[in-house]
Scaffold this active site. Structure first.
Site, mmCIF file in Angstrom:
data_model
loop_
_atom_site.group_PDB
_atom_site.id
_atom_site.type_symbol
_atom_site.label_atom_id
_atom_site.label_comp_id
_atom_site.label_asym_id
_atom_site.label_seq_id
_atom_site.Cartn_x
_atom_site.Cartn_y
_atom_site.Cartn_z
ATOM 1 N N TYR A 85 0.849 -1.191 0.000
ATOM 2 C CA TYR A 85 0.000 0.000 0.000
ATOM 3 C C TYR A 85 0.893 1.254 0.000
ATOM 4 O O TYR A 85 0.606 2.230 -0.682
ATOM 5 C CB TYR A 85 -0.908 0.003 1.232
ATOM 6 C CG TYR A 85 -1.920 1.111 1.194
ATOM 7 C CD1 TYR A 85 -3.178 0.906 0.631
ATOM 8 C CD2 TYR A 85 -1.621 2.385 1.682
ATOM 9 C CE1 TYR A 85 -4.111 1.921 0.565
ATOM 10 C CE2 TYR A 85 -2.541 3.411 1.606
ATOM 11 C CZ TYR A 85 -3.785 3.185 1.054
ATOM 12 O OH TYR A 85 -4.689 4.195 0.974
ATOM 13 N N PHE A 137 -8.187 20.527 -24.033
ATOM 14 C CA PHE A 137 -8.635 19.148 -24.203
ATOM 15 C C PHE A 137 -9.935 19.021 -23.404
ATOM 16 O O PHE A 137 -10.134 19.737 -22.430
ATOM 17 C CB PHE A 137 -7.573 18.140 -23.734
ATOM 18 C CG PHE A 137 -8.017 16.736 -24.000
ATOM 19 C CD1 PHE A 137 -8.105 16.270 -25.301
ATOM 20 C CD2 PHE A 137 -8.435 15.896 -22.972
ATOM 21 C CE1 PHE A 137 -8.581 14.995 -25.568
ATOM 22 C CE2 PHE A 137 -8.902 14.624 -23.238
ATOM 23 C CZ PHE A 137 -8.983 14.170 -24.536
ATOM 24 N N THR A 138 -10.824 18.118 -23.834
ATOM 25 C CA THR A 138 -12.179 18.054 -23.235
ATOM 26 C C THR A 138 -12.147 17.968 -21.704
ATOM 27 O O THR A 138 -12.814 18.753 -21.020
ATOM 28 C CB THR A 138 -12.927 16.823 -23.791
ATOM 29 O OG1 THR A 138 -12.099 15.673 -23.654
ATOM 30 C CG2 THR A 138 -13.288 17.010 -25.256
ATOM 31 N N ASP A 228 1.003 19.959 -20.381
ATOM 32 C CA ASP A 228 0.320 18.668 -20.522
ATOM 33 C C ASP A 228 1.196 17.811 -21.425
ATOM 34 O O ASP A 228 1.296 18.055 -22.632
ATOM 35 C CB ASP A 228 -1.078 18.870 -21.126
ATOM 36 C CG ASP A 228 -1.833 17.549 -21.294
ATOM 37 O OD1 ASP A 228 -1.185 16.492 -21.385
ATOM 38 O OD2 ASP A 228 -3.074 17.596 -21.370
ATOM 39 N N LYS A 271 -1.372 7.444 -22.595
ATOM 40 C CA LYS A 271 -0.859 7.815 -23.906
ATOM 41 C C LYS A 271 0.668 7.725 -23.943
ATOM 42 O O LYS A 271 1.237 7.040 -24.762
ATOM 43 C CB LYS A 271 -1.282 9.253 -24.243
ATOM 44 C CG LYS A 271 -2.771 9.407 -24.445
ATOM 45 C CD LYS A 271 -3.125 10.838 -24.762
ATOM 46 C CE LYS A 271 -3.725 10.985 -26.129
ATOM 47 N NZ LYS A 271 -5.025 10.352 -26.273
ATOM 48 N N ARG A 394 -14.557 14.397 -33.169
ATOM 49 C CA ARG A 394 -13.935 15.504 -32.453
ATOM 50 C C ARG A 394 -14.452 16.783 -33.099
ATOM 51 O O ARG A 394 -13.789 17.436 -33.858
ATOM 52 C CB ARG A 394 -12.397 15.431 -32.512
ATOM 53 C CG ARG A 394 -11.793 14.223 -31.863
ATOM 54 C CD ARG A 394 -11.577 14.272 -30.357
ATOM 55 N NE ARG A 394 -12.739 14.199 -29.501
ATOM 56 C CZ ARG A 394 -12.684 13.884 -28.206
ATOM 57 N NH1 ARG A 394 -11.546 13.607 -27.622
ATOM 58 N NH2 ARG A 394 -13.773 13.858 -27.471
ATOM 59 N N PHE A 460 -20.358 13.774 -25.079
ATOM 60 C CA PHE A 460 -19.920 12.882 -26.153
ATOM 61 C C PHE A 460 -19.646 11.465 -25.665
ATOM 62 O O PHE A 460 -19.689 10.521 -26.438
ATOM 63 C CB PHE A 460 -18.664 13.445 -26.843
ATOM 64 C CG PHE A 460 -17.481 13.602 -25.919
ATOM 65 C CD1 PHE A 460 -17.297 14.767 -25.210
ATOM 66 C CD2 PHE A 460 -16.569 12.582 -25.747
ATOM 67 C CE1 PHE A 460 -16.216 14.910 -24.340
ATOM 68 C CE2 PHE A 460 -15.488 12.712 -24.896
ATOM 69 C CZ PHE A 460 -15.318 13.883 -24.182
HETATM 70 N N1 F0G Z 1 -4.649 15.599 -21.906
HETATM 71 C C1 F0G Z 1 -4.592 15.208 -23.180
HETATM 72 C C2 F0G Z 1 -3.817 15.998 -24.180
HETATM 73 C C3 F0G Z 1 -5.263 14.037 -23.582
HETATM 74 O O1 F0G Z 1 -5.194 13.661 -24.848
HETATM 75 C C4 F0G Z 1 -5.964 13.288 -22.615
HETATM 76 C C5 F0G Z 1 -6.702 12.094 -22.998
HETATM 77 C C6 F0G Z 1 -6.006 13.749 -21.303
HETATM 78 C C7 F0G Z 1 -5.326 14.905 -20.974
HETATM 79 C C8 F0G Z 1 -6.760 13.009 -20.247
HETATM 80 O O2 F0G Z 1 -6.105 11.845 -19.905
HETATM 81 O O3 F0G Z 1 -7.733 10.028 -20.501
HETATM 82 O O4 F0G Z 1 -5.774 9.596 -18.999
HETATM 83 O O5 F0G Z 1 -7.682 10.949 -18.218
HETATM 84 N N2 F0G Z 1 -6.955 11.779 -24.192
HETATM 85 C C9 F0G Z 1 -7.663 10.581 -24.615
HETATM 86 C C10 F0G Z 1 -7.922 10.624 -26.106
HETATM 87 C C11 F0G Z 1 -8.897 10.301 -23.847
HETATM 88 O O6 F0G Z 1 -8.628 9.736 -26.589
HETATM 89 O O7 F0G Z 1 -7.409 11.491 -26.827
HETATM 90 P P1 F0G Z 1 -6.870 10.534 -19.390
#
Ligand code: F0G
Length: 487
Positions: A85, A137-138, A228, A271, A394, A460
């Site tokens: 842990y 980013f979303t 990021d 990623k 997108r 989405f």
């Molecule tokens: N920042 C970027 C640039 C991303 O592309 C993503 C995720 C995140 C933050 C969030 O990270 O999913 O680990 O919580 N991108 C994925 C995509 C979901 O399909 O492009 P996460």
């Protein structure tokens, strides 16, 4: 001397083909179902490719997130995972790897990228703040707004152009940055955010020169930079390829220079290192301590952050592999190939080829579908019906509504076809290109979509839509006519 990057081989017929510097040793069976079943699956999934079941999918190009192929060394490392842990040896191995790759001493592990965004936004953003950035980013935008912040996208004129030969469309417009700082004052700007290989505008990188300029403006006003780094390997690779000053630099040198200009570096390890998880890194003890206590509260103890120790081991190895150009160049080389072939047959696609995926311009592909009827979502559904390839919308479906309930139309309507690292073969890539070619020739058959069930946040993901007419059936009928019994 052996190749240090993905070799591009010129074939006897003049074609340029990327060659993989890896071999496939573990495989997963795929299914190519008949078009009738694919249409049924699309209808059951509310015309939302997130709601499809992988049993119905042939090539899953939804995302590279958590779907990159792991290396033999990553899989092997999972056997030495130290279950604990607190104080796990696996964690310390990961910490060492992150220090080596990003050049940052303090590490906070989190369960994935958006968790890092939550911690950073909760710690630094207050009601009324603005956060300038190259592009949102979303999940980033959602967390910043949840904490009372407003995002300000200050990309350059080239940023949103579909066709461009600008090598760094992910740059921040420094003139606008100065204006934003003058207008809001540094006190209302908790940080400037750089996103490596800017996801939503087509995986487009920023240049080191641009980051340097932004750093100098930030210094004049005492503002932090948050990077990021989810797609940082690819951004570093593009800097090496496209910024002459760096042509002989190692990926590690480039990464250290980039990260050295940011007070905080965070990432989705889904990623960057072909595993699950994420993290936040900094060299400032003060910043680390400000964020630290949120990790046990939301993620887990500070030596696992919501990840399993096996994932942590694989992340440590995957991070070090990010320094290997043959690893990080594989996906961009395949994307470049796909973009070149699509351009040859006249399909509108974002150029120059970027990271993460090949991005098709849905408004150019389906000019007859109004943006209010979600052309990128319609194109994703249509491609799935005729090929079993799952891409990701997108565009406006990934956007939000304004206070009056009207859609805020996205700047660009893109269908993203992700190329997770080392997953697809060239013949699979050619199959997608071929089906897109057929779809383009029959594009007038594709119609729009409308929401039938719309969540308020990040709609989405779980939202359900329907076709505005019986166009999917007509598309299927034409497919059968042209392809006969073929799948
Ligand atoms: N920042 C970027 C640039 C991303 O592309 C993503 C995720 C995140 C933050 C969030 O990270 O999913 O680990 O919580 N991108 C994925 C995509 C979901 O399909 O492009 P996460």
């Amino acid at each position: 001397m052996s190749a240090t990057t993905t070799p591009i081989i010129k074939f006897i017929n003049g074609e340029q083909i990327p060659i993989e510097l890896h071999k496939v040793r573990i495989v997963q069976k795929l299914h190519l179902k008949p078009v009738e079943e694919r249409l049924k699956a699309v209808r059951e999934g509310g015309f939302n490719t997130f709601l499809l079941n992988t049993n119905d999918i042939f090539l899953d190009m939804l995302t590279d997130s958590g779907t990159n192929a792991m290396s033999d060394n990553q899989v092997a490392s999972m056997l030495q995972a130290d279950d604990a842990y607190a104080g796990s040896q696996s964690y310390y191995r990961m910490e060492r790897a992150l220090r080596e790759v990003f050049g940052k001493h303090y590490v906070l592990p989190v369960h994935q990228g958006r968790a890092a965004e939550n911690v950073i936004s909760m710690t630094f953003i207050s009601e009324g703040d603005v956060i300038p950035m190259n592009y949102h980013f979303t999940t980033t935008k959602a967390h910043m707004e949840l904490n009372g912040g407003t995002i300000l996208e200050i990309y350059t004129d080239e940023g949103l152009k579909i066709k461009s030969d600008h090598p760094f469309k992910g740059n921040i417009d420094t003139r606008q940055l100065v204006e934003v700082i003058d207008k809001y004052g540094p006190g209302h700007i908790p940080f400037i955010r750089f996103e490596a290989s800017t996801n939503l505008i087509g995986g487009q990188p920023f240049s080191m020169a641009n980051m340097r300029e932004v750093r100098s403006i930030a210094d004049q006003h005492g503002i932090m930079i948050v990077l990021d780094a989810s797609l940082i390997g690819e951004n570093a690779y593009f800097i090496k390829k496209r910024e002459p000053e760096y042509k002989d630099a190692s990926i590690k040198e480039i990464l250290h220079e980039m990260c050295g200009m940011a007070e905080i570096v965070y990432f989705s390890s889904r990623k960057v290192s072909s595993t699950r998880g994420g993290g936040i890194c900094t060299n400032s003890e003060e910043l680390y301590l400000k964020m630290r206590d949120l990790v046990p509260l939301y993620e887990g103890f500070t030596t696992y952050g919501g990840m399993s120790v096996r994932e942590i081991e694989a992340m440590a190895v995957g991070m070090i592999e990010t320094l290997d150009e043959t690893v990080i160049s594989q996906s961009p080389s395949f994307i470049e190939y796909a973009v070149r072939e699509l351009e040859k047959i006249g399909i509108p696609v974002v150029t120059p080829a970027g990271a993460l995926g090949c991005h098709i311009d849905a408004m150019g592909f389906l000019p007859h579908v109004p943006q209010e009827e979600y052309p990128a979502g319609a194109l994703a559904a249509a491609l799935f019906i005729i090929s079993g390839c799952r891409g990701m919308e997108r565009g406006t479906i990934s956007s939000v509504r304004d206070e009056d309930g009207n859609d805020i139309l996205a700047d660009v309507e893109l269908l993203r076809l992700a190329f997770p690292r080392r997953v697809f073969t060239l013949s699979q890539t050619m199959f997608v290109i071929d089906r897109l070619h057929w779809l383009y020739q029959n594009r007038e058959l594709v119609g729009g979509l409308k929401f039938v069930d719309e969540p308020e946040v990040l709609r989405f993901f779980m939202g359900r839509l329907d076709a505005v007419s019986d166009w999917p059936e007509k598309l299927m009928a034409k497919f059968r006519l042209d392809f006969g019994e073929s799948l």
